[in-house]
Motif scaffolding. Structure first.
Motif, PDB file in Angstrom:
ATOM      1  N   MET A   1       0.839  -1.203   0.000  1.00 21.59           N
ATOM      2  CA  MET A   1       0.000   0.000   0.000  1.00 21.59           C
ATOM      3  C   MET A   1       0.871   1.249   0.000  1.00 21.59           C
ATOM      4  O   MET A   1       1.883   1.309   0.702  1.00 21.59           O
ATOM      5  CB  MET A   1      -0.900  -0.010   1.241  1.00 21.59           C
ATOM      6  N   PRO A   2       0.487   2.275  -0.778  1.00 23.39           N
ATOM      7  CA  PRO A   2       1.263   3.530  -0.747  1.00 23.39           C
ATOM      8  C   PRO A   2       1.214   4.151   0.649  1.00 23.39           C
ATOM      9  O   PRO A   2       0.205   4.050   1.348  1.00 23.39           O
ATOM     10  CB  PRO A   2       0.575   4.432  -1.768  1.00 23.39           C
ATOM     11  N   ASP A   3       2.319   4.781   1.039  1.00 19.05           N
ATOM     12  CA  ASP A   3       2.382   5.399   2.365  1.00 19.05           C
ATOM     13  C   ASP A   3       1.393   6.548   2.489  1.00 19.05           C
ATOM     14  O   ASP A   3       0.803   6.745   3.538  1.00 19.05           O
ATOM     15  CB  ASP A   3       3.791   5.924   2.642  1.00 19.05           C
ATOM     16  N   GLU A   4       1.225   7.300   1.402  1.00 22.88           N
ATOM     17  CA  GLU A   4       0.391   8.497   1.477  1.00 22.88           C
ATOM     18  C   GLU A   4      -0.165   8.835   0.105  1.00 22.88           C
ATOM     19  O   GLU A   4       0.504   8.672  -0.906  1.00 22.88           O
ATOM     20  CB  GLU A   4       1.240   9.670   1.986  1.00 22.88           C
ATOM     21  N   VAL A   5      -1.402   9.312   0.102  1.00 25.40           N
ATOM     22  CA  VAL A   5      -1.983   9.942  -1.079  1.00 25.40           C
ATOM     23  C   VAL A   5      -2.160  11.398  -0.675  1.00 25.40           C
ATOM     24  O   VAL A   5      -3.065  11.733   0.088  1.00 25.40           O
ATOM     25  CB  VAL A   5      -3.333   9.293  -1.473  1.00 25.40           C
ATOM     26  N   ASN A   6      -1.266  12.252  -1.140  1.00 29.64           N
ATOM     27  CA  ASN A   6      -1.242  13.647  -0.724  1.00 29.64           C
ATOM     28  C   ASN A   6      -2.282  14.442  -1.507  1.00 29.64           C
ATOM     29  O   ASN A   6      -2.136  14.676  -2.708  1.00 29.64           O
ATOM     30  CB  ASN A   6       0.153  14.231  -0.936  1.00 29.64           C
ATOM     31  N   ILE A   7      -3.325  14.863  -0.826  1.00 30.96           N
ATOM     32  CA  ILE A   7      -4.418  15.592  -1.465  1.00 30.96           C
ATOM     33  C   ILE A   7      -3.926  16.907  -2.048  1.00 30.96           C
ATOM     34  O   ILE A   7      -4.304  17.278  -3.165  1.00 30.96           O
ATOM     35  CB  ILE A   7      -5.565  15.833  -0.452  1.00 30.96           C
ATOM     36  N   ASP A   8      -3.076  17.625  -1.319  1.00 36.82           N
ATOM     37  CA  ASP A   8      -2.588  18.911  -1.821  1.00 36.82           C
ATOM     38  C   ASP A   8      -1.781  18.748  -3.100  1.00 36.82           C
ATOM     39  O   ASP A   8      -1.901  19.557  -4.019  1.00 36.82           O
ATOM     40  CB  ASP A   8      -1.756  19.632  -0.763  1.00 36.82           C
ATOM     41  N   GLU A   9      -0.957  17.715  -3.177  1.00 35.34           N
ATOM     42  CA  GLU A   9      -0.195  17.479  -4.411  1.00 35.34           C
ATOM     43  C   GLU A   9      -1.139  17.223  -5.572  1.00 35.34           C
ATOM     44  O   GLU A   9      -0.908  17.705  -6.684  1.00 35.34           O
ATOM     45  CB  GLU A   9       0.749  16.293  -4.242  1.00 35.34           C
ATOM     46  N   LEU A  10      -2.189  16.459  -5.336  1.00 35.29           N
ATOM     47  CA  LEU A  10      -3.161  16.181  -6.397  1.00 35.29           C
ATOM     48  C   LEU A  10      -3.890  17.455  -6.820  1.00 35.29           C
ATOM     49  O   LEU A  10      -4.129  17.670  -8.013  1.00 35.29           O
ATOM     50  CB  LEU A  10      -4.160  15.116  -5.950  1.00 35.29           C
ATOM     51  N   LEU A  11      -4.233  18.302  -5.868  1.00 35.15           N
ATOM     52  CA  LEU A  11      -4.940  19.537  -6.184  1.00 35.15           C
ATOM     53  C   LEU A  11      -4.063  20.533  -6.934  1.00 35.15           C
ATOM     54  O   LEU A  11      -4.572  21.383  -7.665  1.00 35.15           O
ATOM     55  CB  LEU A  11      -5.486  20.178  -4.907  1.00 35.15           C
ATOM     56  N   GLU A  12      -2.753  20.434  -6.756  1.00 35.61           N
ATOM     57  CA  GLU A  12      -1.838  21.340  -7.455  1.00 35.61           C
ATOM     58  C   GLU A  12      -1.719  21.011  -8.942  1.00 35.61           C
ATOM     59  O   GLU A  12      -1.355  21.882  -9.725  1.00 35.61           O
ATOM     60  CB  GLU A  12      -0.445  21.272  -6.825  1.00 35.61           C
ATOM     61  N   LEU A  13      -2.007  19.789  -9.300  1.00 33.68           N
ATOM     62  CA  LEU A  13      -1.889  19.398 -10.702  1.00 33.68           C
ATOM     63  C   LEU A  13      -2.926  20.132 -11.531  1.00 33.68           C
ATOM     64  O   LEU A  13      -4.043  20.389 -11.082  1.00 33.68           O
ATOM     65  CB  LEU A  13      -2.021  17.881 -10.843  1.00 33.68           C
ATOM     66  N   GLU A  14      -2.554  20.442 -12.777  1.00 34.06           N
ATOM     67  CA  GLU A  14      -3.373  21.288 -13.631  1.00 34.06           C
ATOM     68  C   GLU A  14      -4.668  20.641 -14.105  1.00 34.06           C
ATOM     69  O   GLU A  14      -5.692  21.290 -14.189  1.00 34.06           O
ATOM     70  CB  GLU A  14      -2.548  21.732 -14.857  1.00 34.06           C
ATOM     71  N   SER A  15      -4.639  19.359 -14.441  1.00 32.84           N
ATOM     72  CA  SER A  15      -5.819  18.738 -15.053  1.00 32.84           C
ATOM     73  C   SER A  15      -6.181  17.435 -14.358  1.00 32.84           C
ATOM     74  O   SER A  15      -5.376  16.861 -13.618  1.00 32.84           O
ATOM     75  CB  SER A  15      -5.542  18.459 -16.539  1.00 32.84           C
TER      76      SER A  15
END
Length: 147
Positions: free
Chosen positions: A71-85
């Motif tokens: 399992m991945p250690d973390e799914v970083n919501i902020d990193e995902l929100l920073e992506l353009e599309s």
């Protein structure tokens, strides 16, 4: 005469042993104040983020049941929100889930839908390498990247 009785009654109440401790039982007649915490962020937004994080944790446990080490250690919501599309977000999520043997398409689509309702928390981002907080992380990386 009535004024004297009224004065004595008020004075006796002020000097009574129960009043000497003050409201809330604090000594010296000092009033106990309740502490209040002020929050810089919108409480509803924080609750929605927390709900999404809990949802992610629950779904990852389902997807990786029996293979928790992968399992991945973390799914970083902020990193995902920073992506353009959404395509970039989808690729990032699929990259995090590449070790999963169960189908992940539903998880990815549901997570993308949940991300649409969230906003990046500006105060929660890590400090920038350049120290310029006005830059987005992408701009900051571009500025501090070696030539």
């Amino acid at each position: 005469m009535a004024a004297q009785r009224l004065g004595k009654r008020v004075l006796s109440k002020l000097q009574s042993p129960s009043r000497a401790r003050g409201p809330g039982g604090s000594p010296g007649g000092l009033q106990k104040r309740h502490a209040r915490v002020t929050v810089k962020y919108d409480r509803r937004e924080l609750q929605r983020r927390l709900d999404v994080e809990k949802w992610i944790d629950g779904r990852l446990e389902e997807l990786y049941r029996g293979r928790e080490a992968d399992m991945p250690d973390e799914v970083n919501i902020d990193e995902l929100l920073e992506l353009e599309s959404e395509e970039d977000r989808s690729r990032k999520i699929q990259g995090l889930l590449k070790s999963c043997r169960n189908p992940t398409e539903d998880f990815v689509q549901e997570l993308l839908g949940k991300l649409r309702g969230l906003h990046k928390q500006p105060g929660l981002r890590p400090p920038s390498p350049s120290g310029d907080r006005s830059l987005s992380p992408l701009q900051d990386r571009a500025r501090t990247a070696p030539p």
